[in-house]
Design an enzyme around this catalytic site. Structure first.
Site, mmCIF file in Angstrom:
data_model
loop_
_atom_site.group_PDB
_atom_site.id
_atom_site.type_symbol
_atom_site.label_atom_id
_atom_site.label_comp_id
_atom_site.label_asym_id
_atom_site.label_seq_id
_atom_site.Cartn_x
_atom_site.Cartn_y
_atom_site.Cartn_z
ATOM 1 N N GLU A 195 2.398 -9.805 5.429
ATOM 2 C CA GLU A 195 2.203 -9.904 6.864
ATOM 3 C C GLU A 195 0.791 -10.349 7.223
ATOM 4 O O GLU A 195 0.542 -10.791 8.336
ATOM 5 C CB GLU A 195 2.491 -8.557 7.533
ATOM 6 C CG GLU A 195 3.924 -8.107 7.393
ATOM 7 C CD GLU A 195 4.221 -7.457 6.042
ATOM 8 O OE1 GLU A 195 3.269 -7.181 5.284
ATOM 9 O OE2 GLU A 195 5.398 -7.252 5.740
ATOM 10 N N ALA B 246 -4.420 -2.216 -4.197
ATOM 11 C CA ALA B 246 -3.712 -3.294 -3.497
ATOM 12 C C ALA B 246 -3.504 -2.958 -2.018
ATOM 13 O O ALA B 246 -3.467 -1.795 -1.621
ATOM 14 C CB ALA B 246 -2.355 -3.542 -4.150
#
Length: 164
Positions: free
Chosen positions: A110, A105
């Protein structure tokens, strides 16, 4: 960070040349999540990034007088609300697992922030026949000033376009 974030965005807007109001009709935002461990949560993070960036693109702005903020409450500093949410929003997750991320991951919250403002700015420029803005937010007064300036420079061309 052990990796960089990749994202892309496209936006469709409607610009009212009488009021200067920009309405975002549709946004498609794609982010590289590495491996989306919880895809639903990743899509929600992408949508949250979109709505945050929509605010900075269209109306969030700190105003100062002699160094003191004069719009320091949410009554004056207007963050986006659900009323500002585009009619259509599509989140796309691209999965290219990263060897240093947990289970492959990457951070996703963001990643979607970067391309939203430019996508909205490009959509506004497209809607206004190429008028580009170099300052955010794209407030109605800035839109109206740019449209007025264009009409003053070449009123014949504008009149021809309006009659089409």
């Amino acid at each position: 960070s052990a990796f960089h974030f990749m994202s892309a965005c496209a936006a469709e807007v409607e610009v009212d040349t009488e009021t200067g109001k920009v309405t975002v009709q549709q946004v498609i935002s794609a982010v590289d999540a590495g491996k989306a461990i919880n895809p639903r949560q990743c899509h929600m993070q992408n949508e949250g990034s979109m709505i945050m960036s929509l605010g900075s693109a269209l109306f969030e702005e700190m105003v100062f007088d002699n160094g003191q903020p004069i719009n320091s409450t949410f009554l004056e500093y207007m963050p986006p609300s659900m009323e500002d949410h585009p009619e259509k929003f599509q989140s796309l997750l691209v999965e290219t697992p990263h060897p240093e991320g947990p289970y492959g991951a990457k951070g996703v919250g963001e990643a979607g922030l970067g391309p939203i403002e430019p996508a909205i700015g490009n959509a506004v420029a497209n809607a206004l026949g190429g008028i580009r803005f170099t300052e955010l937010p794209l407030r109605p007064d800035r839109i109206l000033a740019a449209v007025r300036n264009l009409k003053e420079k070449n009123p014949t061309e504008i009149l021809e376009e309006e009659s089409l």
